[in-house]
Design a protein around this motif. Structure first.
Motif, PDB file in Angstrom:
ATOM      1  N   ARG A  28     109.940 -63.363  12.338  1.00  0.00           N
ATOM      2  CA  ARG A  28     108.541 -63.807  12.321  1.00  0.00           C
ATOM      3  C   ARG A  28     108.306 -64.863  11.256  1.00  0.00           C
ATOM      4  NH1 ARG A  28     104.305 -59.117  14.049  1.00  0.00           N
ATOM      5  NH2 ARG A  28     105.721 -58.103  15.510  1.00  0.00           N
ATOM      6  N   TYR A  80     106.979 -68.731  11.591  1.00  0.00           N
ATOM      7  CA  TYR A  80     105.774 -69.121  10.844  1.00  0.00           C
ATOM      8  C   TYR A  80     106.030 -70.397  10.068  1.00  0.00           C
ATOM      9  CZ  TYR A  80     101.915 -68.759   7.437  1.00  0.00           C
ATOM     10  OH  TYR A  80     100.814 -69.001   6.653  1.00  0.00           O
ATOM     11  N   ARG A 134     106.435 -73.411  12.389  1.00  0.00           N
ATOM     12  CA  ARG A 134     105.164 -73.818  12.988  1.00  0.00           C
ATOM     13  C   ARG A 134     104.247 -74.467  11.960  1.00  0.00           C
ATOM     14  NH1 ARG A 134     103.039 -68.998  14.141  1.00  0.00           N
ATOM     15  NH2 ARG A 134     104.800 -67.905  15.043  1.00  0.00           N
ATOM     16  N   GLU A 135     104.076 -73.788  10.818  1.00  0.00           N
ATOM     17  CA  GLU A 135     103.092 -74.228   9.845  1.00  0.00           C
ATOM     18  C   GLU A 135     103.633 -75.244   8.868  1.00  0.00           C
ATOM     19  OE1 GLU A 135     100.032 -71.988   8.734  1.00  0.00           O
ATOM     20  OE2 GLU A 135     100.062 -70.814  10.551  1.00  0.00           O
ATOM     21  N   ARG A 168     105.178 -74.927   6.186  1.00  0.00           N
ATOM     22  CA  ARG A 168     104.949 -74.615   4.782  1.00  0.00           C
ATOM     23  C   ARG A 168     105.495 -73.228   4.469  1.00  0.00           C
ATOM     24  NH1 ARG A 168      99.531 -71.637   4.107  1.00  0.00           N
ATOM     25  NH2 ARG A 168      98.878 -71.235   6.235  1.00  0.00           N
ATOM     26  N   LYS A 190     102.316 -67.654   1.822  1.00  0.00           N
ATOM     27  CA  LYS A 190     101.771 -67.102   0.581  1.00  0.00           C
ATOM     28  C   LYS A 190     102.084 -65.614   0.539  1.00  0.00           C
ATOM     29  CE  LYS A 190      97.294 -68.226   0.650  1.00  0.00           C
ATOM     30  NZ  LYS A 190      96.639 -69.249   1.449  1.00  0.00           N
ATOM     31  N   THR A 236      99.520 -63.564   2.452  1.00  0.00           N
ATOM     32  CA  THR A 236      99.626 -63.695   3.906  1.00  0.00           C
ATOM     33  C   THR A 236     100.818 -62.907   4.411  1.00  0.00           C
ATOM     34  OG1 THR A 236      98.823 -65.941   3.543  1.00  0.00           O
ATOM     35  CG2 THR A 236      99.554 -65.386   5.757  1.00  0.00           C
ATOM     36  N   SER A 254      99.994 -59.352   4.880  1.00  0.00           N
ATOM     37  CA  SER A 254      99.295 -59.110   6.149  1.00  0.00           C
ATOM     38  C   SER A 254     100.261 -59.137   7.325  1.00  0.00           C
ATOM     39  CB  SER A 254      98.205 -60.154   6.358  1.00  0.00           C
ATOM     40  OG  SER A 254      97.223 -60.029   5.371  1.00  0.00           O
ATOM     41  N   MET A 255     101.263 -60.013   7.241  1.00  0.00           N
ATOM     42  CA  MET A 255     102.252 -60.112   8.323  1.00  0.00           C
ATOM     43  C   MET A 255     103.051 -58.810   8.434  1.00  0.00           C
ATOM     44  SD  MET A 255     105.429 -62.718   8.577  1.00  0.00           S
ATOM     45  CE  MET A 255     104.750 -64.208   9.205  1.00  0.00           C
ATOM     46  N   ASN A 287     100.841 -55.998   9.779  1.00  0.00           N
ATOM     47  CA  ASN A 287     100.668 -56.153  11.219  1.00  0.00           C
ATOM     48  C   ASN A 287     101.893 -55.670  11.979  1.00  0.00           C
ATOM     49  OD1 ASN A 287     101.044 -58.227  13.719  1.00  0.00           O
ATOM     50  ND2 ASN A 287      98.905 -57.720  13.426  1.00  0.00           N
ATOM     51  N   LYS A 302     101.970 -72.322  -4.461  1.00  0.00           N
ATOM     52  CA  LYS A 302     101.284 -73.463  -5.080  1.00  0.00           C
ATOM     53  C   LYS A 302     100.843 -73.177  -6.509  1.00  0.00           C
ATOM     54  CE  LYS A 302      99.986 -76.436  -1.413  1.00  0.00           C
ATOM     55  NZ  LYS A 302      99.098 -76.110  -0.290  1.00  0.00           N
ATOM     56  N   LEU A 326      93.718 -61.937  12.782  1.00  0.00           N
ATOM     57  CA  LEU A 326      94.082 -60.521  12.848  1.00  0.00           C
ATOM     58  C   LEU A 326      95.476 -60.293  12.272  1.00  0.00           C
ATOM     59  CD1 LEU A 326      93.092 -57.777  13.892  1.00  0.00           C
ATOM     60  CD2 LEU A 326      94.142 -58.275  16.064  1.00  0.00           C
ATOM     61  N   GLN A 327      96.357 -61.243  12.564  1.00  0.00           N
ATOM     62  CA  GLN A 327      97.733 -61.091  12.095  1.00  0.00           C
ATOM     63  C   GLN A 327      97.906 -61.428  10.620  1.00  0.00           C
ATOM     64  OE1 GLN A 327     100.887 -63.237  14.162  1.00  0.00           O
ATOM     65  NE2 GLN A 327     102.106 -61.427  13.785  1.00  0.00           N
ATOM     66  N   TYR A 328      97.279 -62.508  10.188  1.00  0.00           N
ATOM     67  CA  TYR A 328      97.559 -63.030   8.847  1.00  0.00           C
ATOM     68  C   TYR A 328      96.415 -62.881   7.853  1.00  0.00           C
ATOM     69  CZ  TYR A 328     101.383 -65.321  11.333  1.00  0.00           C
ATOM     70  OH  TYR A 328     102.482 -65.590  12.100  1.00  0.00           O
ATOM     71  N   GLN A 329      95.264 -62.373   8.309  1.00  0.00           N
ATOM     72  CA  GLN A 329      94.109 -62.236   7.424  1.00  0.00           C
ATOM     73  C   GLN A 329      93.816 -63.548   6.702  1.00  0.00           C
ATOM     74  OE1 GLN A 329      92.899 -59.279   8.720  1.00  0.00           O
ATOM     75  NE2 GLN A 329      92.305 -58.761   6.650  1.00  0.00           N
ATOM     76  N   GLU A 330      94.018 -64.639   7.402  1.00  0.00           N
ATOM     77  CA  GLU A 330      93.822 -65.963   6.830  1.00  0.00           C
ATOM     78  C   GLU A 330      93.263 -66.847   7.933  1.00  0.00           C
ATOM     79  OE1 GLU A 330      97.086 -67.511   4.004  1.00  0.00           O
ATOM     80  OE2 GLU A 330      97.122 -68.939   5.667  1.00  0.00           O
ATOM     81  N   PRO A 351      94.902 -72.698  10.198  1.00  0.00           N
ATOM     82  CA  PRO A 351      94.880 -74.107   9.814  1.00  0.00           C
ATOM     83  C   PRO A 351      94.533 -74.964  11.036  1.00  0.00           C
ATOM     84  CG  PRO A 351      96.900 -73.055   9.077  1.00  0.00           C
ATOM     85  CD  PRO A 351      96.219 -72.098   9.991  1.00  0.00           C
ATOM     86  N   GLN A 404      97.220 -75.973  13.507  1.00  0.00           N
ATOM     87  CA  GLN A 404      97.724 -74.870  14.318  1.00  0.00           C
ATOM     88  C   GLN A 404      96.842 -74.609  15.532  1.00  0.00           C
ATOM     89  OE1 GLN A 404     100.643 -72.943  13.518  1.00  0.00           O
ATOM     90  NE2 GLN A 404     100.874 -74.703  12.181  1.00  0.00           N
TER      91      GLN A 404
END
Lengths: 205, 203
Positions: free
Chosen positions: A70, A74, A77-78, A80, A83, A86, A89-90, A93, A115, B66-70, B73, B76
Motif C-alpha cells: 500500500r 501511495y 501516486r502522490e 511524496r 507523513k 497519515t 491512518s493507513m 484502515n 517536512k 476514510l483511508q488516510y484521515q487527510e 490532494p 489526486q
C-alpha cells in the motif's frame, strides 16, 4: 494458549527532543521453544518512519508485506513521502478491514515528519484503534512490565544519547521478566539527519 | 463559457449562467460546486453529465479521507475524475461525458493553489489560467495578455470577470454569473451580493 502470546514479542517507542527511538527484542519462538534469535520485528517504511510489529509471527510478516504494498503505491501516486500521522491512518484502515477475523499484531509506529521533522509515536490494537502519545508507547507479551519500566526511566526532552539509554534499559529489564520475550535486542534512534541502529547485549534466556 | 485563473495565494473559477427564460429560479441550481472543503469545480457542457461526475468525485474524495484521515490532494482527485472519464471512452454501451471540467484546489501540505482542466477524453492539464466553452480561444488570448505570475486572488477575480465579459452577450449581473474562489481557507462560492461588489468595480 492465547494467539497473541504464541510467539512472544516486546516493542517500545519513545519520544525525545527532535528525535524518536524504537526498540524490540529479537526472539522468534514457538511457545516455549526458541527457534531464532535474530527475528526482525521493526521495519523501515521510510527514511524516518519505522513500524514495530509484535504478535503472531506470520501476521508480523504478512502485515509488513501488505503495508509495504500500500505504501509503495501511495508514494508512486502522490509522488511524496508519507507523513507518520497519515501512515497511522493507513495501518488502522488495513487492520479494521479485517475487523471480524483480525491480524494478530498490535503495531507501534515511530517517526519524524518528512517536512517539519517533528517527532511522532503511536500504537494501536489489533483491530486498528490508534493511540497517539507524547511520551512512550509499548506493545507485546510483556507490555505491563514495559509500562512500568518506561514510567520510571522516561523524562521529557531527552537527547538521542539519553533516549538510547532509557529505551534500552526499559526494554532489557522488562523482557527479563517475561518468559517468551528477549534473546537479544535492537534499537533504532531516529534523528533529523541520521538513524543509529544498535544491537543490545542481554540475557539469552 | 468558464474561466479559471491561478493567483499566488488562491484560484478563482468564474462562469456564465445564462438561463433560457426569466422565469428560471437562478439561485437553485449551481454550476460551481464544492467537491471537498479544499477543492471545487465548474463545467462547460451538459449539466446532467456534470452532476454524475460531481457525485462520483465527492465519493472518491471521501473514500480517500476514510483511508488516510487527510484531505485529498488536488492532483489526486483530478487524476481519479479523469480516470472515470477515460473509462467511459473505452467501455461498452456508454458514451463519453459531455463536459469539460475546471478543478480548483488548495493543497494544505504544500500550501499552494492548483488549477486543472479535465476533458471528455480523460486527458487533464494543469493551468495557470484558462478559458473553456464558448469563445474559449478569445478568452485564452485575453488571458495570455493579462496574466502575470504575481497576481493576487483579488486581482485574479477582477481579471476573470473581464475575461467573461469578452464573450458575454447583454448585461452581466450577479444572477447570471457565478464565481468561486479557493485559498488557504478552503473553497467557497461567492454569494450574489459579493459578486455584485466585484461587478461594480468592473462596470
Amino acid at each position: 494458549m492465547s494467539i497473541l502470546e504464541y510467539n512472544g514479542a516486546a516493542i517500545i517507542a519513545m519520544k525525545g527532543r527532535d528525535c524518536v527511538a524504537i526498540a524490540s527484542d529479537r526472539r522468534f519462538g514457538i511457545q516455549a521453544q526458541t527457534v531464532s534469535t535474530n527475528f526482525q520485528k521493526i521495519f523501515e517504511m521510510g527514511p524516518r518512519l519505522y513500524i514495530g510489529l509484535p504478535g503472531l509471527a506470520t501476521d508480523v510478516q504478512t502485515v509488513h508485506q501488505r503495508l509495504q504494498f500500500r505504501l509503495n503505491l501511495y508514494e508512486l501516486r502522490e509522488n511524496r513521502r508519507i507523513k507518520p500521522k497519515t501512515f497511522l491512518s493507513m495501518v488502522s484502515n488495513l487492520l479494521y478491514e479485517r475487523r471480524f477475523g483480525p491480524y494478530f499484531v498490535e503495531p507501534v509506529i515511530a517517526g519524524l515528519d518528512p517536512k517539519t521533522f517533528e517527532p511522532f509515536i503511536a500504537s494501536m490494537d489489533l483491530i486498528g484503534c490508534p493511540m497517539v502519545t507524547d511520551d512512550f508507547v509499548v506493545s507485546g507479551t510483556c507490555s505491563e512490565q514495559m509500562y512500568g519500566m518506561c514510567e520510571s526511566v522516561w523524562e521529557p526532552n531527552m537527547d538521542p544519547q539519553e533516549l538510547f539509554e532509557s529505551i534500552s534499559q526499559a526494554l532489557l529489564n522488562a523482557v527479563d521478566r517475561d518468559a517468551v520475550s528477549g534473546w537479544g535486542g535492537i534499537v533504532h534512534i531516529i534523528e533529523k539527519d541520521q538513524v543509529t541502529t544498535t544491537e543490545l547485549k542481554g540475557r539469552m534466556d | 463559457p468558464s474561466v479559471g485563473i491561478k493567483a499566488s495565494n488562491g484560484v478563482v473559477l468564474a462562469t456564465e449562467k445564462k438561463q433560457k427564460s426569466i422565469l428560471y429560479d437562478e439561485n437553485s441550481i449551481h454550476k460551481i460546486e464544492m467537491i471537498t472543503k479544499n477543492v471545487g469545480m465548474v463545467y462547460s457542457g451538459m449539466g446532467p453529465d456534470y452532476r454524475v461526475l460531481l457525485r462520483n468525485a465527492r465519493k472518491l474524495a471521501q473514500s480517500y479521507y476514510l483511508q488516510y484521515q487527510e484531505n485529498i490532494p488536488t492532483a489526486q482527485i483530478v487524476h481519479k475524475i479523469a480516470n472515470v472519464m477515460q473509462e467511459y471512452t473505452q467501455s461498452g454501451g456508454v458514451r463519453p461525458f459531455g463536459v469539460s471540467l475546471l478543478i480548483a484546489g488548495w493543497d494544505e501540505d504544500e500550501e499552494r493553489p492548483y488549477l486543472y482542466q479535465c476533458d471528455p477524453s480523460g486527458a487533464y492539464f494543469a493551468w495557470k489560467a484558462t478559458a473553456m466553452g464558448k469563445n474559449f480561444v478569445n478568452g485564452k488570448t485575453f488571458l495570455e495578455k493579462r496574466y502575470s505570475d504575481n497576481l493576487e486572488l483579488e486581482d485574479a477575480v477582477h481579471t476573470a470577470i473581464l475575461t467573461l465579459k469578452e464573450s458575454f452577450e447583454g448585461q452581466m449581473t450577479e444572477d447570471n454569473i457565478e464565481i468561486g474562489i479557493c485559498n488557504k481557507d478552503g473553497f467557497r462560492r461567492l454569494s450574489p451580493p459579493e459578486v455584485k461588489d466585484y461587478l461594480a468595480s468592473v462596470q
